[in-house]
Design an enzyme around this catalytic site. Structure first.
Site, mmCIF file in Angstrom:
data_model
loop_
_atom_site.group_PDB
_atom_site.id
_atom_site.type_symbol
_atom_site.label_atom_id
_atom_site.label_comp_id
_atom_site.label_asym_id
_atom_site.label_seq_id
_atom_site.Cartn_x
_atom_site.Cartn_y
_atom_site.Cartn_z
ATOM 1 N N ARG A 1 43.780 51.109 45.532
ATOM 2 C CA ARG A 1 45.123 51.611 45.850
ATOM 3 C C ARG A 1 45.360 52.983 45.239
ATOM 4 N NH1 ARG A 1 44.915 46.267 46.399
ATOM 5 N NH2 ARG A 1 46.470 45.115 47.618
ATOM 6 N N ASP B 1 40.296 34.717 43.866
ATOM 7 C CA ASP B 1 38.952 35.265 43.638
ATOM 8 C C ASP B 1 38.242 34.595 42.458
ATOM 9 O OD1 ASP B 1 39.330 36.986 45.757
ATOM 10 O OD2 ASP B 1 39.880 38.702 44.500
ATOM 11 N N SER C 1 41.452 45.976 42.817
ATOM 12 C CA SER C 1 42.612 46.156 43.710
ATOM 13 C C SER C 1 43.372 47.434 43.361
ATOM 14 C CB SER C 1 43.562 44.962 43.581
ATOM 15 O OG SER C 1 42.950 43.794 44.053
ATOM 16 N N LYS D 1 36.208 34.675 52.918
ATOM 17 C CA LYS D 1 35.943 35.734 51.926
ATOM 18 C C LYS D 1 34.556 36.338 52.202
ATOM 19 C CE LYS D 1 39.819 35.518 49.772
ATOM 20 N NZ LYS D 1 40.734 36.666 49.809
#
Ligand code: S3P
Length: 424
Positions: free
Chosen positions: A24, A311, A20, A338
């Protein structure tokens, strides 16, 4: 890939960078003025998709050694010459859509067969409310997405799902809006966007489950050190807990409280995990985790805890199959949308290995403690299913064979090498 049972597991491991945060760092670096340098960037297929999309949008990104993004500011993206390909990455499609909604050009954003089935209405609805021109091709609410950049309005969005991808999409569109934009979610999802955008210079505030952003900030390039991904560490945490006589030290794991549900659930299951060397890296809490074999007991996983371990549910289900008692996972209908329908892929593969598990509408019930045995595991091209069942194989009679094992390259290309290095 044949995974053999392990008699014990020992050693130390450095897991790859957080997925993640890696995504980003490229996105925000591209929208900042000047260079962003990223150490420990995750070179998995999903993050490489994000890099290639931004290269097509005119951003120079060097990928030899430390990742260097030559940002061009909020208004520096250029129209791409062809379709933007997000591959298998939901984070790329949903966050990038928020950015593209406010650009002075049109483009098409697509991905692989799995991405083209994943729900995009969750971002289309708020983006349209902001004034964006966005639609799924062929009147569907799925990718390919046709995005006609337009002037955007600030909104307050009450999100029906606790999803960091939805929240981040709306906040990123908010950078291009004519006033403040805020998102309230039913429970708090991971907050890397809020933390990281603030460090790049955006005016972002958070209160309970609401995040608010002001438009048109001057973002400035940063140096980022990406913490190890707790979602990848989860496989080694579970492996060390399940295999007898195991002791594994996992270095530099990101333990942001919006992501550390696996540690809280494992503790409730009687896991022996010690946090060592707690410190901050690029504004994120990080520590080493010392994990030892444990006799696990069942637990219930539900409610506001779900987004903090969404997750990790595949590997938590494997832990539950080996734990004593009945584990219930509920409020997790998101699992169905997912990379695979994870309620189905988890329960089907657990049953193949001899576990007593049943699917429910919003999760599963696992009656743990039955011995598991050899099976062929079909991960349905879902990296987290492949890795979770490689862990299941470690304690199963005869191990297990993971079909199409290369799908782990989405988030952890060296997974099997690292797992095998701990056998002793
Ligand atoms: C992610 C958010 C989560 C997570 C995904 C990565 C992110 O998805 O499952 O792997 O980086 O924002 P949702 O936001 O759809 O829950």
């Amino acid at each position: 890939m044949m995974i053999k049972p392990a008699r014990s597991l020992n050693g130390e491991i450095h897991i790859p960078g957080d997925k993640s945060i890696s995504h980003r760092s490229v996105m925000f670096g591209a929208l900042a003025e000047g260079m962003t340098e990223v150490a420990h960037f995750l070179l998995g297929a999903d993050c490489l998709s994000t890099i290639s999309c931004f290269q097509k949008l005119g951003i120079e990104i060097q990928t030899d050694g430390c990742i260097r993004i030559h940002g061009k500011g909020l208004h520096g993206l250029r129209p791409p010459a062809s379709v933007l390909d997000a591959g298998n990455s939901g984070t790329t499609v949903r966050l990038l859509s928020g950015i593209l909604a406010g650009q002075p050009f049109s483009c098409t954003l697509s991905g692989d067969a799995s991405i083209q089935k994943r729900p995009m209405k969750r971002i289309i609805t708020p983006l349209r409310e902001m004034g964006a021109g966005i639609a799924g091709a062929n009147e569907t609410d799925c990718a390919p997405l046709l995005i006609n950049g337009a002037p955007l309005h600030g909104i307050h969005y009450q999100s029906p799902v606790a999803s960091a991808q939805v929240k981040s999409c709306v906040l990123l569109a908010g950078l291009y809006a004519d006033g403040p934009t805020s998102v309230t979610e039913p429970s708090l999802s991971r907050n890397h966007t809020e933390r990281m955008l603030a460090s790049f210079g955006a005016d972002v505030t958070s209160s309970h489950t609401t995040a608010t952003i002001l438009p048109d900030p001057a973002l400035v390039g940063q140096k980022i050190d990406v913490p190890g991904d707790i979602s990848s560490a989860a496989y080694f945490i579970a492996a060390a807990l399940l295999v007898p006589n195991a002791e594994v030290l996992i270095h530099d794991v990101g333990v942001n409280p919006t992501r550390d549900g696996i540690l809280r659930a494992a503790k409730a299951m009687n896991a022996d995990i010690t946090r060592l060397n707690e410190h901050q890296v690029s504004g994120e809490p990080v520590c080493d985790l010392l994990v030892r074999s444990s006799s696990l007991s069942a637990t219930t996983i539900e409610g506001g805890m779900i987004p903090a371990l969404i997750d990790e549910i595949p590997v938590l289900a494997v832990m539950a199959a080996y734990a004593q008692g009945t584990t219930v996972i509920r409020d997790a209908a998101e699992l169905k949308v997912k990379e695979s329908n994870r309620i189905e892929t988890i329960v089907t593969n657990l049953k193949r290995m001899g576990a007593d598990a049943e699917a429910t509408e919003d999760g599963m019930v696992i009656h743990g403690g039955k011995p598991l045995h050899y099976a062929q595991i079909d991960p349905h091209a879902d990296h987290r299913i492949a890795m979770a069942f490689a862990v299941a194989a470690l304690c199963a009679q005869g191990g297990a064979e993971i079909l199409n094992p290369e799908c782990v390259s989405i988030s952890y290309p060296e997974f099997y090498r690292d797992l095998i290095s701990l056998y002793s």
